[in-house]
Scaffold this motif. Structure first.
Motif, PDB file in Angstrom:
ATOM      1  N   ALA A   1      18.615 -15.108   1.910  1.00 50.45           N
ATOM      2  CA  ALA A   1      18.135 -14.120   0.941  1.00 50.45           C
ATOM      3  C   ALA A   1      17.859 -12.792   1.633  1.00 50.45           C
ATOM      4  CB  ALA A   1      16.865 -14.618   0.251  1.00 50.45           C
ATOM      5  N   LEU A   2      17.830 -11.762   0.849  1.00 55.53           N
ATOM      6  CA  LEU A   2      17.277 -10.479   1.264  1.00 55.53           C
ATOM      7  C   LEU A   2      15.878 -10.391   0.661  1.00 55.53           C
ATOM      8  CD1 LEU A   2      20.317  -8.084   0.663  1.00 55.53           C
ATOM      9  CD2 LEU A   2      19.534  -9.034   2.845  1.00 55.53           C
ATOM     10  N   ILE A   3      14.908 -10.047   1.483  1.00 58.17           N
ATOM     11  CA  ILE A   3      13.534  -9.987   0.986  1.00 58.17           C
ATOM     12  C   ILE A   3      12.917  -8.632   1.306  1.00 58.17           C
ATOM     13  CG2 ILE A   3      13.180 -12.466   1.247  1.00 58.17           C
ATOM     14  CD1 ILE A   3      11.433 -11.762   3.746  1.00 58.17           C
TER      15      ILE A   3
ATOM     16  N   ALA B   1      15.629   0.634   2.181  1.00 54.92           N
ATOM     17  CA  ALA B   1      16.781   0.452   3.077  1.00 54.92           C
ATOM     18  C   ALA B   1      16.353   0.037   4.482  1.00 54.92           C
ATOM     19  CB  ALA B   1      17.598   1.738   3.135  1.00 54.92           C
ATOM     20  N   ASN B   2      17.234  -0.754   5.105  1.00 54.97           N
ATOM     21  CA  ASN B   2      17.086  -1.151   6.505  1.00 54.97           C
ATOM     22  C   ASN B   2      18.286  -0.578   7.262  1.00 54.97           C
ATOM     23  OD1 ASN B   2      17.017  -2.504   9.017  1.00 54.97           O
ATOM     24  ND2 ASN B   2      16.064  -4.311   8.103  1.00 54.97           N
ATOM     25  N   PRO B   3      18.058   0.246   8.285  1.00 53.63           N
ATOM     26  CA  PRO B   3      19.196   0.874   8.996  1.00 53.63           C
ATOM     27  C   PRO B   3      20.090  -0.112   9.735  1.00 53.63           C
ATOM     28  CG  PRO B   3      17.118   1.299  10.146  1.00 53.63           C
ATOM     29  CD  PRO B   3      16.759   0.674   8.842  1.00 53.63           C
ATOM     30  N   LYS B   4      19.654  -1.364   9.866  1.00 55.89           N
ATOM     31  CA  LYS B   4      20.438  -2.352  10.610  1.00 55.89           C
ATOM     32  C   LYS B   4      21.674  -2.828   9.848  1.00 55.89           C
ATOM     33  CE  LYS B   4      16.352  -4.199  12.979  1.00 55.89           C
ATOM     34  NZ  LYS B   4      15.515  -5.427  13.206  1.00 55.89           N
ATOM     35  N   PHE B   5      21.670  -2.710   8.519  1.00 56.88           N
ATOM     36  CA  PHE B   5      22.812  -3.210   7.751  1.00 56.88           C
ATOM     37  C   PHE B   5      22.902  -2.502   6.402  1.00 56.88           C
ATOM     38  CE2 PHE B   5      19.254  -6.190   7.146  1.00 56.88           C
ATOM     39  CZ  PHE B   5      19.076  -6.134   5.772  1.00 56.88           C
ATOM     40  N   ASP B   6      24.077  -2.653   5.766  1.00 51.89           N
ATOM     41  CA  ASP B   6      24.289  -2.102   4.436  1.00 51.89           C
ATOM     42  C   ASP B   6      23.911  -3.174   3.410  1.00 51.89           C
ATOM     43  OD1 ASP B   6      25.461  -0.102   2.507  1.00 51.89           O
ATOM     44  OD2 ASP B   6      26.766  -1.813   2.112  1.00 51.89           O
ATOM     45  N   THR B   7      22.866  -2.905   2.641  1.00 56.07           N
ATOM     46  CA  THR B   7      22.319  -3.905   1.725  1.00 56.07           C
ATOM     47  C   THR B   7      23.340  -4.360   0.701  1.00 56.07           C
ATOM     48  OG1 THR B   7      20.135  -2.906   1.988  1.00 56.07           O
ATOM     49  CG2 THR B   7      20.435  -4.408   0.130  1.00 56.07           C
ATOM     50  N   ALA B   8      24.089  -3.433   0.106  1.00 54.94           N
ATOM     51  CA  ALA B   8      25.054  -3.778  -0.932  1.00 54.94           C
ATOM     52  C   ALA B   8      26.139  -4.710  -0.403  1.00 54.94           C
ATOM     53  CB  ALA B   8      25.670  -2.517  -1.514  1.00 54.94           C
TER      54      ALA B   8
ATOM     55  N   SER C   1      17.339  -1.339  -5.325  1.00 49.88           N
ATOM     56  CA  SER C   1      15.951  -1.715  -5.603  1.00 49.88           C
ATOM     57  C   SER C   1      15.177  -2.037  -4.331  1.00 49.88           C
ATOM     58  CB  SER C   1      15.904  -2.916  -6.555  1.00 49.88           C
ATOM     59  OG  SER C   1      16.396  -4.085  -5.928  1.00 49.88           O
ATOM     60  N   PHE C   2      15.860  -2.082  -3.178  1.00 49.77           N
ATOM     61  CA  PHE C   2      15.211  -2.373  -1.905  1.00 49.77           C
ATOM     62  C   PHE C   2      14.989  -1.096  -1.098  1.00 49.77           C
ATOM     63  CE2 PHE C   2      17.113  -6.602  -2.677  1.00 49.77           C
ATOM     64  CZ  PHE C   2      16.021  -7.404  -2.401  1.00 49.77           C
TER      65      PHE C   2
ATOM     66  N   PRO D   1      10.804  -2.631   4.660  1.00 52.01           N
ATOM     67  CA  PRO D   1      12.278  -2.550   4.644  1.00 52.01           C
ATOM     68  C   PRO D   1      12.888  -3.925   4.394  1.00 52.01           C
ATOM     69  CG  PRO D   1      11.383  -1.325   6.502  1.00 52.01           C
ATOM     70  CD  PRO D   1      10.238  -2.080   5.910  1.00 52.01           C
ATOM     71  N   VAL D   2      14.011  -3.948   3.740  1.00 52.44           N
ATOM     72  CA  VAL D   2      14.669  -5.194   3.402  1.00 52.44           C
ATOM     73  C   VAL D   2      15.081  -5.948   4.663  1.00 52.44           C
ATOM     74  CG1 VAL D   2      16.934  -4.053   3.208  1.00 52.44           C
ATOM     75  CG2 VAL D   2      16.524  -6.228   2.026  1.00 52.44           C
ATOM     76  N   GLU D   3      14.943  -7.267   4.631  1.00 52.47           N
ATOM     77  CA  GLU D   3      15.320  -8.128   5.757  1.00 52.47           C
ATOM     78  C   GLU D   3      16.230  -9.238   5.257  1.00 52.47           C
ATOM     79  OE1 GLU D   3      14.672  -7.851   8.920  1.00 52.47           O
ATOM     80  OE2 GLU D   3      12.989  -6.427   9.015  1.00 52.47           O
ATOM     81  N   ARG D   4      17.188  -9.630   6.115  1.00 53.36           N
ATOM     82  CA  ARG D   4      18.043 -10.785   5.824  1.00 53.36           C
ATOM     83  C   ARG D   4      17.395 -12.014   6.456  1.00 53.36           C
ATOM     84  NH1 ARG D   4      24.584 -11.346   6.976  1.00 53.36           N
ATOM     85  NH2 ARG D   4      24.839 -13.423   5.983  1.00 53.36           N
TER      86      ARG D   4
END
Length: 480
Positions: free
Chosen positions: A357-359, A339-346, A336-337, A370-373
């Motif tokens: 959180a991931l936002i 993607a951010n190439p810096k990390f694997d969201t799952a 649902s996010f 892109p999703v951020e931690r």
């Protein structure tokens, strides 16, 4: 509006994008409540009224300043931010049961047949009877304010089903009896207090205090949430009322109100398709009325795809993945996010700490970032609950109690039907006395169909009503 932070930057939730709605998800104990609190405080500071539910009893601390405990200072140091400017927020407490909040009521007429059927968990046949009852009430201008009105009209419709069948269709006594059993159970659960007057005026939820902060309205839902159909049905009714009452305003720089819907899965669990369609419609259209909605639940999988696609701002706390079902939920959340190439969201979703959180928020063009931690920003008011004395003191000074604390029982369907029956019985008694002095050969007047309907209802709107009417006609003291 700084909402979260990481090593790279502060992350903002843009006020002009709030009406694109939002979603807060995460496992129990992951930090969702604090995220709700941080957002509500930020909205209040912008002058936006907020409505939220306190399901666990830990969201009443808005009326007290935050405290810098040792544990809290350690958290701030870990996050890399200084102590916040501790403050309080204008808060109104509500409680359907009127215990730790002002009574929050609606009327049966305002609730409508669809939501009433949802509350009582009726089948399609029984729901058809409820629609008939509402139609009869509308046609005969009978107000349905509380449960006794609803029961009285149910009995009236049942007693006169033969006369009503032409205009309203078949009405079976079995279905009416089943609905009355549901109403009895509902009343025994203490939920009759939900209906009555004064009913909630939505305008009272849209106000700011004199300091221009938006008022935070907190519904005490610890007990109400134990009845999922009532909890979800009442909140859905509130959303629909906001939609119906507010004018179209288009895109606003600031929404008129933000509505949090905690335990959002309770809306969608076992909801029939026609209700899901209406929910989806309200979610899509209410943004043009200036209302922002944030759903709060454990997983994005709890929300139907049609609704999920309408929620542009996302906050995802940690999810557990011990079972195949939980692992699937993690994949749904990650997908649902953007993607951010810096990390694997799952992978990261299962590794987040409490308060992390991931936002993904919308940018100025309405495109998801892109999703951020991140770490969520710390709240400025007290974390946790305020004591009962503080809540009651706040209630005395919020200028809402004078309007809602005392119930009003004005004339409605119950009284009008009873008065009709008394009038007809009195007329019948006078006619009988008059006939004794008239010729035995005189033809007796034939009752009209309306006479028959009203007379037959005399024994059908409840045994207590019947006894009251009969005793009144016979000259004894009536008991109310």
């Amino acid at each position: 509006m700084q909402t979260a932070v990481n090593k790279e930057a502060y992350h903002e939730l843009l006020p002009q994008m709030l009406c694109r709605h939002g979603l807060i998800t995460g496992a129990t104990g992951s930090g969702k409540t604090v995220s709700i609190k941080v957002l509500a405080e930020s909205f209040s500071e912008l002058g936006i009224p907020v409505f939220l539910q306190d399901v666990k009893g830990d969201l009443s601390g808005f009326i007290e300043k935050g405290v810098a405990s040792v544990k809290f200072k350690e958290h701030l140091e870990r996050v890399g931010v200084g102590e916040p400017d501790y403050q309080t927020y204008p808060t109104v407490f509500w409680d359907v049961f009127g215990e730790l909040g002002h009574p929050m009521r609606t009327t049966i007429s305002e609730m409508g047949p669809l939501m009433m059927s949802r509350l009582l968990k009726l089948n399609d046949t029984q729901m058809g009877i409820v629609y008939t009852v509402f139609k009869v009430a509308d046609d005969q201008k009978l107000l349905l304010l509380d449960l006794k009105d609803f029961v009285a009209l149910l009995d009236y419709v049942s007693a006169n089903r033969k006369e009503l069948i032409t205009d309203y269709g078949m009405i079976t006594m079995q279905s009416v009896a089943a609905i009355k059993r549901k109403l009895l159970m509902y009343e025994q659960d203490g939920l009759a207090c939900l209906f009555g007057e004064p009913a909630l005026d939505m305008a009272d939820l849209m106000k700011c205090d004199h300091g221009k902060k938006g008022t935070i309205h907190v519904l005490n839902a610890k007990e109400l949430s134990h009845n999922p159909s009532t909890y979800s049905g009442f909140l859905l009714w509130m959303l629909s009322e906001l939609y119906e009452q507010l004018e179209e305003v288009g895109e606003l720089e600031l929404p008129k109100m933000v509505f949090f819907f905690d335990e959002a899965h309770l809306i969608f669990n076992q909801a029939p398709p026609y209700l899901l369609e209406k929910i989806e419609q309200v979610i899509k259209l209410i943004r043009s009325k200036g209302v922002a909605i944030f759903f709060v639940t454990q997983s994005p999988a709890d929300v139907p795809d049609e609704v999920l696609s309408q929620l542009g701002n996302r906050i995802q706390h940690v999810l557990r993945a011990y079972t195949p079902k939980e692992q699937k939920a993690v994949r749904v959340a990650a997908d649902s996010f953007r993607a951010n190439p810096k990390f694997d969201t799952a992978t990261i979703i299962t590794q987040l700490g409490v308060g992390e959180a991931l936002i993904s928020f919308l940018d100025k063009a309405g495109v998801p970032k892109p999703v951020e931690r991140v770490w969520m920003m710390p709240p400025k008011s007290k974390i946790g609950s305020s004591d009962e004395a503080s809540i009651l003191s706040n209630m005395k000074n919020d200028r809402i109690g004078s309007k809602y604390d005392s119930a009003v029982d004005r004339e409605s369907a119950f009284e009008l039907l009873k008065n009709r029956i008394v009038q007809k019985e009195t007329e019948a008694l006078e006619m009988t006395r008059s006939n004794k002095h008239q010729s035995k050969t005189r033809k007796r007047r034939t009752d009209t169909p309306m006479d028959k309907m009203l007379k037959s209802a005399a024994t059908a709107i409840g045994s207590q009503i019947g006894r009251t009417i009969i005793r009144g006609i016979m000259g004894s003291l009536s008991k109310r």
